[in-house]
Design an enzyme around this catalytic site. Structure first.
Site, PDB file in Angstrom:
ATOM      1  N   GLY A   9     -44.806  18.795   8.066  1.00 30.28           N
ATOM      2  CA  GLY A   9     -45.725  18.177   7.112  1.00 30.28           C
ATOM      3  C   GLY A   9     -47.166  18.576   7.374  1.00 30.28           C
ATOM      4  N   GLY A  11     -49.852  17.230   5.632  1.00 26.42           N
ATOM      5  CA  GLY A  11     -50.751  16.277   4.982  1.00 26.42           C
ATOM      6  C   GLY A  11     -51.887  15.988   5.952  1.00 26.42           C
ATOM      7  N   PHE A  12     -52.438  14.780   5.847  1.00 27.24           N
ATOM      8  CA  PHE A  12     -53.583  14.433   6.702  1.00 27.24           C
ATOM      9  C   PHE A  12     -53.200  14.434   8.184  1.00 27.24           C
ATOM     10  CE2 PHE A  12     -55.001  12.760   2.631  1.00 27.24           C
ATOM     11  CZ  PHE A  12     -56.313  13.217   2.622  1.00 27.24           C
ATOM     12  N   GLY A  13     -52.023  13.887   8.510  1.00 21.93           N
ATOM     13  CA  GLY A  13     -51.618  13.779   9.908  1.00 21.93           C
ATOM     14  C   GLY A  13     -51.262  15.134  10.507  1.00 21.93           C
ATOM     15  N   GLU A 172     -57.436   2.233  -9.938  1.00 22.99           N
ATOM     16  CA  GLU A 172     -58.110   3.475 -10.344  1.00 22.99           C
ATOM     17  C   GLU A 172     -57.505   4.020 -11.636  1.00 22.99           C
ATOM     18  OE1 GLU A 172     -59.236   4.922  -5.810  1.00 22.99           O
ATOM     19  OE2 GLU A 172     -57.453   5.725  -6.756  1.00 22.99           O
ATOM     20  N   ASP A 313     -48.094   8.156   7.400  1.00 28.09           N
ATOM     21  CA  ASP A 313     -47.407   7.167   6.557  1.00 28.09           C
ATOM     22  C   ASP A 313     -45.943   6.965   6.933  1.00 28.09           C
ATOM     23  OD1 ASP A 313     -49.719   6.862   5.178  1.00 28.09           O
ATOM     24  OD2 ASP A 313     -48.963   7.567   3.242  1.00 28.09           O
TER      25      ASP A 313
HETATM   26  C1  FAD Z   1     -52.312   8.356  -5.172  1.00 28.09           C
HETATM   27  C2  FAD Z   1     -52.737   8.064  -3.754  1.00 28.09           C
HETATM   28  C3  FAD Z   1     -54.030   7.640  -3.503  1.00 28.09           C
HETATM   29  C4  FAD Z   1     -54.450   7.373  -2.207  1.00 28.09           C
HETATM   30  N1  FAD Z   1     -55.740   6.971  -1.995  1.00 28.09           N
HETATM   31  C5  FAD Z   1     -56.174   6.790  -0.730  1.00 28.09           C
HETATM   32  C6  FAD Z   1     -57.524   6.480  -0.478  1.00 28.09           C
HETATM   33  O1  FAD Z   1     -58.340   6.330  -1.399  1.00 28.09           O
HETATM   34  N2  FAD Z   1     -57.927   6.346   0.822  1.00 28.09           N
HETATM   35  C7  FAD Z   1     -57.048   6.518   1.864  1.00 28.09           C
HETATM   36  O2  FAD Z   1     -57.452   6.432   3.020  1.00 28.09           O
HETATM   37  N3  FAD Z   1     -55.748   6.792   1.656  1.00 28.09           N
HETATM   38  C8  FAD Z   1     -55.286   6.939   0.385  1.00 28.09           C
HETATM   39  N4  FAD Z   1     -53.971   7.236   0.159  1.00 28.09           N
HETATM   40  C9  FAD Z   1     -53.039   7.269   1.299  1.00 28.09           C
HETATM   41  C10 FAD Z   1     -53.152   8.583   2.059  1.00 28.09           C
HETATM   42  O3  FAD Z   1     -53.160   9.673   1.159  1.00 28.09           O
HETATM   43  C11 FAD Z   1     -52.003   8.666   3.030  1.00 28.09           C
HETATM   44  O4  FAD Z   1     -52.120   7.599   3.940  1.00 28.09           O
HETATM   45  C12 FAD Z   1     -51.985   9.987   3.786  1.00 28.09           C
HETATM   46  O5  FAD Z   1     -51.813  11.065   2.908  1.00 28.09           O
HETATM   47  C13 FAD Z   1     -50.872   9.999   4.832  1.00 28.09           C
HETATM   48  O6  FAD Z   1     -50.881  11.220   5.488  1.00 28.09           O
HETATM   49  P1  FAD Z   1     -49.525  11.837   6.062  1.00 28.09           P
HETATM   50  O7  FAD Z   1     -49.913  13.070   6.826  1.00 28.09           O
HETATM   51  O8  FAD Z   1     -48.739  10.806   6.746  1.00 28.09           O
HETATM   52  O9  FAD Z   1     -48.663  12.229   4.778  1.00 28.09           O
HETATM   53  P2  FAD Z   1     -49.015  13.155   3.538  1.00 28.09           P
HETATM   54  O10 FAD Z   1     -50.473  13.388   3.427  1.00 28.09           O
HETATM   55  O11 FAD Z   1     -48.301  12.550   2.387  1.00 28.09           O
HETATM   56  O12 FAD Z   1     -48.332  14.533   3.915  1.00 28.09           O
HETATM   57  C14 FAD Z   1     -46.953  14.693   4.055  1.00 28.09           C
HETATM   58  C15 FAD Z   1     -46.629  16.181   4.005  1.00 28.09           C
HETATM   59  O13 FAD Z   1     -45.280  16.354   4.382  1.00 28.09           O
HETATM   60  C16 FAD Z   1     -44.664  17.289   3.515  1.00 28.09           C
HETATM   61  N5  FAD Z   1     -43.236  16.986   3.498  1.00 28.09           N
HETATM   62  C17 FAD Z   1     -42.663  15.806   3.150  1.00 28.09           C
HETATM   63  N6  FAD Z   1     -41.324  15.887   3.275  1.00 28.09           N
HETATM   64  C18 FAD Z   1     -41.051  17.145   3.716  1.00 28.09           C
HETATM   65  C19 FAD Z   1     -39.848  17.844   4.018  1.00 28.09           C
HETATM   66  N7  FAD Z   1     -38.635  17.259   3.904  1.00 28.09           N
HETATM   67  N8  FAD Z   1     -39.923  19.135   4.416  1.00 28.09           N
HETATM   68  C20 FAD Z   1     -41.142  19.749   4.527  1.00 28.09           C
HETATM   69  N9  FAD Z   1     -42.304  19.128   4.244  1.00 28.09           N
HETATM   70  C21 FAD Z   1     -42.266  17.856   3.857  1.00 28.09           C
HETATM   71  C22 FAD Z   1     -45.350  17.055   2.176  1.00 28.09           C
HETATM   72  O14 FAD Z   1     -45.256  18.192   1.333  1.00 28.09           O
HETATM   73  C23 FAD Z   1     -46.797  16.754   2.612  1.00 28.09           C
HETATM   74  O15 FAD Z   1     -47.578  17.938   2.655  1.00 28.09           O
HETATM   75  C24 FAD Z   1     -53.531   7.513  -1.129  1.00 28.09           C
HETATM   76  C25 FAD Z   1     -52.214   7.928  -1.387  1.00 28.09           C
HETATM   77  C26 FAD Z   1     -51.825   8.200  -2.687  1.00 28.09           C
HETATM   78  C27 FAD Z   1     -50.422   8.659  -2.957  1.00 28.09           C
END
Ligand code: FAD
Length: 445
Positions: A9, A11-13, A172, A313
């Site tokens: 993944g 994403g942010f993490g 929003e 998340d």
């Molecule tokens: C519409 C929306 C608005 C938001 N607004 C805010 C805000 O204003 N402020 C705030 O702080 N937070 C906000 N959030 C929450 C924030 O975006 C999340 O907390 C953050 O993105 C979590 O980061 P993460 O790295 O855990 O997951 P993510 O950023 O979701 O990244 C997960 C990654 O894993 C990849 N992935 C998933 N499954 C697989 C798989 N099986 N195989 C390969 N790759 C995979 C995905 O493609 C993605 O790139 C919002 C979320 C959403 C959906």
């Protein structure tokens, strides 16, 4: 040979974990199913045609080009379908497997329809760029369908938009849709008056923006009402179909049943850990919480598997104060700063383990909460070190929200584009990304 770290993944993490590990003596493989890092906080702008997709996302390879130069990073675009924890392998969609010494899983969250997965077809949620395109096509297509519609009842249903869930995303979406109807479209249609559009925001609890203090929730509700959004709280949705939403309210023991006829329903109510979390937990003997998030130890690793960390998340994690006298551990919220901090913490703990040093419990530093409601309206709840809580709403909160989001966007070019598009929209009410390739949905039977 250098230890091999697989990160699932970007994403942010995941992105933060790669950045933190790229200068260390480790070999990293980053796997993501998409080729881009997505700035989810601005995704609703793509769904409501305010910004184009490239403004809120960036190619992973370009974002990590500096780290690539160091020679220890491989990026693979692939779907991870499972894990073989016993042999320490990540299983990919093309039958390949990646052996790891250390694993960081940051696969994020998905929508939860609370056991009603059939609602997804009628009420898409917003998580990926594909979701944003679907919602944008439905919202813009609804006005097109209303213009063609000869039946007044059907036309009203096309001009009624229901958003379910009044968290930041729901607020929003509802605020922006009301703004589009009131300010962007009125001159552009002949048969319909877009100002007659009805935007309904349904919420199960008794207030909007439940993660904010009650006074800011109240301000947000007033700002939504000013934009013309019909906010209904204490509503439990009981059904969603192609023609609308049914919900229940309660007064005492008695339940009242209600129906809103609408052709466009958006789901912003439930979030659950990505399905991959359950596969990992089953293989590693870990537990998941009610939202399907993997329960992690204080240092973000899994019980019995110090080589595996789950972050962002997908993790059900607690924040541990440095000093126990500062209070009990608190749940870490599903927000982007928490995911970034967990990415850095998991990387630091991995390097400690490689040095033979003890790992540290995760502590989330909460800087506060922001949400925008629409043009010139937002709420801000900040924690300022040495001062305490700083809470405000309205125009200055909106300006603060605007600059904070531009600051945190990835890439100088994206910041410029967003600034330009927002400045343009501010003066003209125009929405720059209204071109939709898909035709509007077919006429109703
Ligand atoms: C519409 C929306 C608005 C938001 N607004 C805010 C805000 O204003 N402020 C705030 O702080 N937070 C906000 N959030 C929450 C924030 O975006 C999340 O907390 C953050 O993105 C979590 O980061 P993460 O790295 O855990 O997951 P993510 O950023 O979701 O990244 C997960 C990654 O894993 C990849 N992935 C998933 N499954 C697989 C798989 N099986 N195989 C390969 N790759 C995979 C995905 O493609 C993605 O790139 C919002 C979320 C959403 C959906």
């Amino acid at each position: 040979m250098m230890p091999h770290v697989v990160i699932v993944g970007c994403g942010f993490g995941g992105l933060e974990a790669v950045r933190a590990l790229s200068t260390a003596a480790v070999e990293i493989t980053l796997v993501d199913r998409t080729n881009h890092h997505l700035f989810q906080p601005l995704l609703y702008q793509v769904a409501t045609a305010g910004l184009s997709a490239p403004a809120v996302s960036a190619p992973i390879r370009h974002t990590l080009r500096r780290q690539m130069k160091r020679g220890n990073l491989t990026i693979l675009q692939a779907e991870v379908i499972g894990f073989d924890v016993a042999t320490q392998r990540v299983l990919l969609d093309d039958d390949q497997a990646l052996a790891y010494d250390h694993l960081i899983v940051a696969a994020g969250a998905t929508h939860s329809y609370f056991g009603h997965d059939d609602w997804a077809a009628h009420a898409p949620g917003l998580k990926t760029l594909a979701d944003a395109f679907t919602i944008r096509a439905r919202v813009i297509g609804a006005f097109e369908r209303a213009e063609r519609c000869l039946d007044a009842t059907q036309r009203d249903a096309w001009l009624t938009f229901v958003v379910i869930g009044a968290g930041p995303t729901g607020v929003e979406m509802a605020g922006t849709m009301a703004e589009i109807a009131q300010h962007t479209l009125p001159q552009e249609f002949r048969r319909i008056d877009s100002r007659r559009t009805h935007v309904v925001l349904l919420e199960g609890s008794d207030r909007v923006l439940g993660s904010f203090v009650p006074a800011l929730s109240q301000r947000a509700r007033e700002q939504l009402a000013r934009l013309g959004v019909d906010v209904r709280t204490g509503c439990t949705v009981t059904g969603i179909d192609a023609d609308g939403v049914t919900y229940e309210t309660r007064s005492g023991a008695a339940a009242q049943h209600h129906r809103v006829a609408s052709k466009t329903v958006i789901w912003a109510a439930g979030v659950a850990g990505a399905k991959l979390g359950q596969a990992l937990a089953a293989g590693a003997g870990a537990m998941v919480d009610r939202a399907g998030r993997v329960i992690v130890k204080p240092d973000l690793s899994l019980t019995g598997h110090p080589e595996i960390a789950v972050i962002g998340d997908l993790a059900s994690a607690m924040s541990h104060p440095d000093d126990p006298r500062q209070g009990k551990p608190k749940p870490v919220p599903g927000v982007s700063p928490a995911a970034k901090q967990m990415g850095r913490a998991a990387a630091a703990n991995l390097l400690r383990r490689l040095r033979g040093a003890p790992t540290l419990p995760f502590r989330y530093i909460d800087h506060g909460n922001l949400a925008t409601i629409g043009r010139k309206a937002a709420v801000v709840d900040l924690t300022v070190p040495g001062i305490g809580a700083l809470r405000f709403s309205g125009y200055f909160a909106w300006l603060f929200w605007l600059f904070a989001h531009i600051y945190f966007l990835i890439g100088f070019r994206n910041r410029l584009i967003v600034m330009f598009d927002w400045a343009w929209a501010y003066w003209t009410y125009e929405r720059s990304a209204r071109v939709v390739a898909q035709p509007p949905s077919p006429p109703a039977a």
